[in-house]
Design a protein around this motif. Structure first.
Motif, PDB file in Angstrom:
ATOM      1  N   ALA A 204       0.819  -1.209   0.000  1.00  0.00           N
ATOM      2  CA  ALA A 204       0.000   0.000   0.000  1.00  0.00           C
ATOM      3  C   ALA A 204       0.856   1.264   0.000  1.00  0.00           C
ATOM      4  O   ALA A 204       1.989   1.267   0.470  1.00  0.00           O
ATOM      5  CB  ALA A 204      -0.925   0.000   1.224  1.00  0.00           C
ATOM      6  N   ALA A 205       0.275   2.339  -0.559  1.00  0.00           N
ATOM      7  CA  ALA A 205       0.903   3.659  -0.558  1.00  0.00           C
ATOM      8  C   ALA A 205       2.253   3.656  -1.260  1.00  0.00           C
ATOM      9  O   ALA A 205       3.274   4.064  -0.702  1.00  0.00           O
ATOM     10  CB  ALA A 205       1.027   4.193   0.872  1.00  0.00           C
ATOM     11  N   ASN A 206       2.250   3.193  -2.492  1.00  0.00           N
ATOM     12  CA  ASN A 206       3.430   3.255  -3.343  1.00  0.00           C
ATOM     13  C   ASN A 206       3.046   3.947  -4.652  1.00  0.00           C
ATOM     14  O   ASN A 206       2.148   4.790  -4.665  1.00  0.00           O
ATOM     15  CB  ASN A 206       4.002   1.853  -3.564  1.00  0.00           C
ATOM     16  N   ARG A 207       3.711   3.568  -5.745  1.00  0.00           N
ATOM     17  CA  ARG A 207       3.449   4.199  -7.051  1.00  0.00           C
ATOM     18  C   ARG A 207       3.098   3.147  -8.097  1.00  0.00           C
ATOM     19  O   ARG A 207       3.388   3.313  -9.285  1.00  0.00           O
ATOM     20  CB  ARG A 207       4.676   5.004  -7.485  1.00  0.00           C
ATOM     21  N   ILE A 208       2.476   2.082  -7.651  1.00  0.00           N
ATOM     22  CA  ILE A 208       2.186   0.941  -8.517  1.00  0.00           C
ATOM     23  C   ILE A 208       1.013   1.252  -9.436  1.00  0.00           C
ATOM     24  O   ILE A 208      -0.031   1.730  -8.992  1.00  0.00           O
ATOM     25  CB  ILE A 208       1.893  -0.299  -7.651  1.00  0.00           C
ATOM     26  N   ARG A 209       1.166   0.956 -10.722  1.00  0.00           N
ATOM     27  CA  ARG A 209       0.119   1.186 -11.716  1.00  0.00           C
ATOM     28  C   ARG A 209      -0.512  -0.098 -12.233  1.00  0.00           C
ATOM     29  O   ARG A 209      -1.589  -0.062 -12.828  1.00  0.00           O
ATOM     30  CB  ARG A 209       0.686   1.973 -12.907  1.00  0.00           C
ATOM     31  N   GLU A 210       0.160  -1.228 -12.014  1.00  0.00           N
ATOM     32  CA  GLU A 210      -0.319  -2.487 -12.589  1.00  0.00           C
ATOM     33  C   GLU A 210      -0.090  -3.647 -11.616  1.00  0.00           C
ATOM     34  O   GLU A 210       0.965  -3.735 -10.983  1.00  0.00           O
ATOM     35  CB  GLU A 210       0.403  -2.772 -13.912  1.00  0.00           C
ATOM     36  N   ILE A 211      -1.083  -4.520 -11.497  1.00  0.00           N
ATOM     37  CA  ILE A 211      -0.937  -5.746 -10.707  1.00  0.00           C
ATOM     38  C   ILE A 211      -0.275  -6.783 -11.598  1.00  0.00           C
ATOM     39  O   ILE A 211      -0.854  -7.209 -12.604  1.00  0.00           O
ATOM     40  CB  ILE A 211      -2.297  -6.260 -10.210  1.00  0.00           C
ATOM     41  N   GLN A 212       0.912  -7.218 -11.228  1.00  0.00           N
ATOM     42  CA  GLN A 212       1.653  -8.143 -12.083  1.00  0.00           C
ATOM     43  C   GLN A 212       2.659  -8.947 -11.262  1.00  0.00           C
ATOM     44  O   GLN A 212       2.936  -8.651 -10.112  1.00  0.00           O
ATOM     45  CB  GLN A 212       2.388  -7.365 -13.181  1.00  0.00           C
ATOM     46  N   ASN A 213       3.184 -10.010 -11.899  1.00  0.00           N
ATOM     47  CA  ASN A 213       4.268 -10.823 -11.348  1.00  0.00           C
ATOM     48  C   ASN A 213       3.939 -11.467 -10.005  1.00  0.00           C
ATOM     49  O   ASN A 213       4.794 -11.595  -9.131  1.00  0.00           O
ATOM     50  CB  ASN A 213       5.543  -9.976 -11.216  1.00  0.00           C
ATOM     51  N   LEU A 214       2.688 -11.898  -9.862  1.00  0.00           N
ATOM     52  CA  LEU A 214       2.270 -12.584  -8.638  1.00  0.00           C
ATOM     53  C   LEU A 214       2.050 -14.076  -8.860  1.00  0.00           C
ATOM     54  O   LEU A 214       1.588 -14.769  -7.965  1.00  0.00           O
ATOM     55  CB  LEU A 214       0.971 -11.955  -8.105  1.00  0.00           C
ATOM     56  N   GLU A 232      -6.739  -1.106 -13.269  1.00  0.00           N
ATOM     57  CA  GLU A 232      -7.453  -2.313 -13.678  1.00  0.00           C
ATOM     58  C   GLU A 232      -7.154  -3.468 -12.729  1.00  0.00           C
ATOM     59  O   GLU A 232      -6.007  -3.676 -12.335  1.00  0.00           O
ATOM     60  CB  GLU A 232      -7.050  -2.697 -15.105  1.00  0.00           C
ATOM     61  N   MET A 233      -8.205  -4.213 -12.380  1.00  0.00           N
ATOM     62  CA  MET A 233      -8.036  -5.390 -11.525  1.00  0.00           C
ATOM     63  C   MET A 233      -7.724  -6.595 -12.399  1.00  0.00           C
ATOM     64  O   MET A 233      -8.602  -7.148 -13.056  1.00  0.00           O
ATOM     65  CB  MET A 233      -9.302  -5.618 -10.710  1.00  0.00           C
ATOM     66  N   LYS A 234      -6.462  -6.975 -12.429  1.00  0.00           N
ATOM     67  CA  LYS A 234      -6.033  -8.116 -13.229  1.00  0.00           C
ATOM     68  C   LYS A 234      -4.799  -8.729 -12.579  1.00  0.00           C
ATOM     69  O   LYS A 234      -4.310  -8.240 -11.561  1.00  0.00           O
ATOM     70  CB  LYS A 234      -5.723  -7.693 -14.659  1.00  0.00           C
ATOM     71  N   GLY A 235      -4.313  -9.841 -13.152  1.00  0.00           N
ATOM     72  CA  GLY A 235      -3.106 -10.471 -12.621  1.00  0.00           C
ATOM     73  C   GLY A 235      -3.306 -11.199 -11.316  1.00  0.00           C
ATOM     74  O   GLY A 235      -2.352 -11.451 -10.587  1.00  0.00           O
ATOM     75  N   LEU A 236      -4.570 -11.568 -11.031  1.00  0.00           N
ATOM     76  CA  LEU A 236      -4.888 -12.213  -9.758  1.00  0.00           C
ATOM     77  C   LEU A 236      -5.221 -13.698  -9.899  1.00  0.00           C
ATOM     78  O   LEU A 236      -5.447 -14.372  -8.896  1.00  0.00           O
ATOM     79  CB  LEU A 236      -6.082 -11.496  -9.110  1.00  0.00           C
ATOM     80  N   ASP A 237      -5.253 -14.199 -11.107  1.00  0.00           N
ATOM     81  CA  ASP A 237      -5.786 -15.548 -11.370  1.00  0.00           C
ATOM     82  C   ASP A 237      -5.078 -16.656 -10.606  1.00  0.00           C
ATOM     83  O   ASP A 237      -5.695 -17.672 -10.268  1.00  0.00           O
ATOM     84  CB  ASP A 237      -5.717 -15.854 -12.872  1.00  0.00           C
ATOM     85  N   ASN A 250      -7.491   3.790  -5.371  1.00  0.00           N
ATOM     86  CA  ASN A 250      -6.810   3.638  -6.638  1.00  0.00           C
ATOM     87  C   ASN A 250      -7.647   4.325  -7.720  1.00  0.00           C
ATOM     88  O   ASN A 250      -8.348   5.299  -7.432  1.00  0.00           O
ATOM     89  CB  ASN A 250      -6.560   2.165  -6.947  1.00  0.00           C
ATOM     90  N   ARG A 251      -7.579   3.809  -8.939  1.00  0.00           N
ATOM     91  CA  ARG A 251      -8.289   4.425 -10.067  1.00  0.00           C
ATOM     92  C   ARG A 251      -9.134   3.394 -10.804  1.00  0.00           C
ATOM     93  O   ARG A 251      -9.217   3.387 -12.030  1.00  0.00           O
ATOM     94  CB  ARG A 251      -7.270   5.078 -11.008  1.00  0.00           C
ATOM     95  N   ILE A 252      -9.781   2.527 -10.026  1.00  0.00           N
ATOM     96  CA  ILE A 252     -10.564   1.424 -10.573  1.00  0.00           C
ATOM     97  C   ILE A 252     -11.945   1.913 -11.001  1.00  0.00           C
ATOM     98  O   ILE A 252     -12.654   2.549 -10.219  1.00  0.00           O
ATOM     99  CB  ILE A 252     -10.717   0.293  -9.535  1.00  0.00           C
TER     100      ILE A 252
END
Length: 374
Positions: A204-214, A232-237, A250-252
């Motif tokens: 939390a409270a960073n500069r992350i723009r994309e959910i990735q590499n999980l 966008e809510m993605k990269g959670l599968d 965020n900006r969802i």
């Protein structure tokens, strides 16, 4: 028969300012009052030791590192403590250098807390490698992750409120279950492969723009991504075991990416740009839903959430009492609802609570007030 040592409580060192006392840490709520931080870290009256790390946008550059107040070599903060001490707390104690603590004399330390100091480098910890499990460096001046090479027994690492820009050199710590990077300068989720035991990840409270590499974090149960720049809510599968997802502030614009999360129990998605609740169809085990501070006008889409216990929907555009009743009246486990700041409350605040109480008799709390049982 157990030995005398087995019956003796573990030694603890706790230094706060100039005080040195033993203590038991109180249990903390898993969620802060503002919601975006999963670990309640600071007491209300506490202040950050390094507030400039938050206020200066360029503070995380190497040339901006401010020199800390160096402890004199003859000032030994830990001089009076036995070599079999298991927990060391040096909080807000003006520590600028870990080697000056002379940790090589301690042979059984499992937890080291150096919060709110002026440490710039992670160093001098290899002496604790065989025993150390919990390392807390919250609120210091650390810009680069290094010095953790030998600490393969770590289960918890807290580097929150520092100056870190890149996640590096932690994926060799296979036993990590809790990893905290709250309030840094991180823009990319990366280099977490190999942490298959990780249960809790806080970014939390960073500069992350994309959910990735999980993809490799198959054991993850809690993911805290609030107060970033995610659109966008993605990269959670791959997160089949995820129970808590926080993506507040965020900006969802729409709920998505949850279909592959059968075990999700808590979703915090307040302070975004949602206009509807579409996208919740597959998360039927949801117990807590926070959709406050969005632009949602209808609660349609909740009918299948039979396990719902708490609905936080304050400050939206909900105006239809009949629709609320239709969607929620059959949810027998629902105990808490928040609708303040919606048209259905603002138009007639004197009748609002009674109307909610009558149409949802199972509810025990309406907004911040408990319902009186007659």
């Amino acid at each position: 028969m157990p030995s005398e040592k087995e019956n003796t409580p573990p030694h603890r060192i706790s230094i706060n300012g100039n005080d040195a006392v033993g203590h038991e840490s109180p249990n903390k709520s898993p969620r802060s009052s503002s919601g975006w931080d999963g670990k309640l870290r600071l007491e209300k009256k506490a202040e950050l030791a390094n507030p400039e790390a938050l206020s200066d946008p360029e503070y995380s550059d190497d040339e901006q590192v401010l020199p800390g107040e160096v402890i004199d070599a003859d000032e030994d903060l830990l001089d009076d403590y036995p070599s079999d001490t298991e927990e060391i707390d040096c909080v807000h104690a003006r520590v600028s250098s870990i080697p000056l603590l002379k940790l090589d004399r301690f042979k059984a330390v499992t937890r080291l807390c150096l919060r709110q100091n002026t440490i710039t480098e992670i160093e001098g910890l290899s002496y604790l490698a065989s025993t150390l499990q919990d390392l807390d460096l919250y609120d210091n001046l650390i810009a680069h992750i290094r010095g953790l090479e030998d600490l393969t027994g770590l289960t918890s690492l807290d580097l929150s409120f520092n100056k870190i820009k890149h996640i590096k050199k932690v994926n060799h710590l296979p036993n990590l279950t809790d990893l905290y990077f709250v309030q840094n300068k991180i823009s990319t989720i990366e280099n977490l492969d190999g942490l298959s035991k990780l249960r809790n990840l806080e970014l939390a409270a960073n500069r992350i723009r994309e959910i990735q590499n999980l993809e490799t974090l198959v054991g993850l149960e809690e993911l805290w991504l609030g107060k970033n720049k995610i659109t966008e809510m993605k990269g959670l599968d791959s997160l089949q075991n995820l129970k808590i997802l926080s993506i507040q502030s965020n900006r969802i614009r729409k709920i998505s990416g949850l279909d592959a999360l059968p075990n999700l129990e808590e979703l915090y998605i307040s302070h975004n740009a949602l206009s509807s609740l579409a996208g919740l169809e597959k998360v039927q085990g949801l117990r807590v839903l926070d959709i406050s501070n969005n632009q949602i006008a209808s609660v349609e889409g909740l009918e299948h959430l039979e396990e719902l216990e708490e609905l936080w929907a304050s400050y939206n555009q909900i105006s239809d009492f009949a629709e609320v009743e239709r969607e929620l009246k059959d949810k027998t486990k629902l105990t808490t609802v928040y609708f303040e700041g919606n048209p259905l409350q603002l138009k007639n605040p004197t009748l609002y609570r009674n109307k909610v109480r009558l149409m949802l008799p199972q509810v025990m709390q309406i907004d911040a007030t408990f319902v009186r049982v007659s």
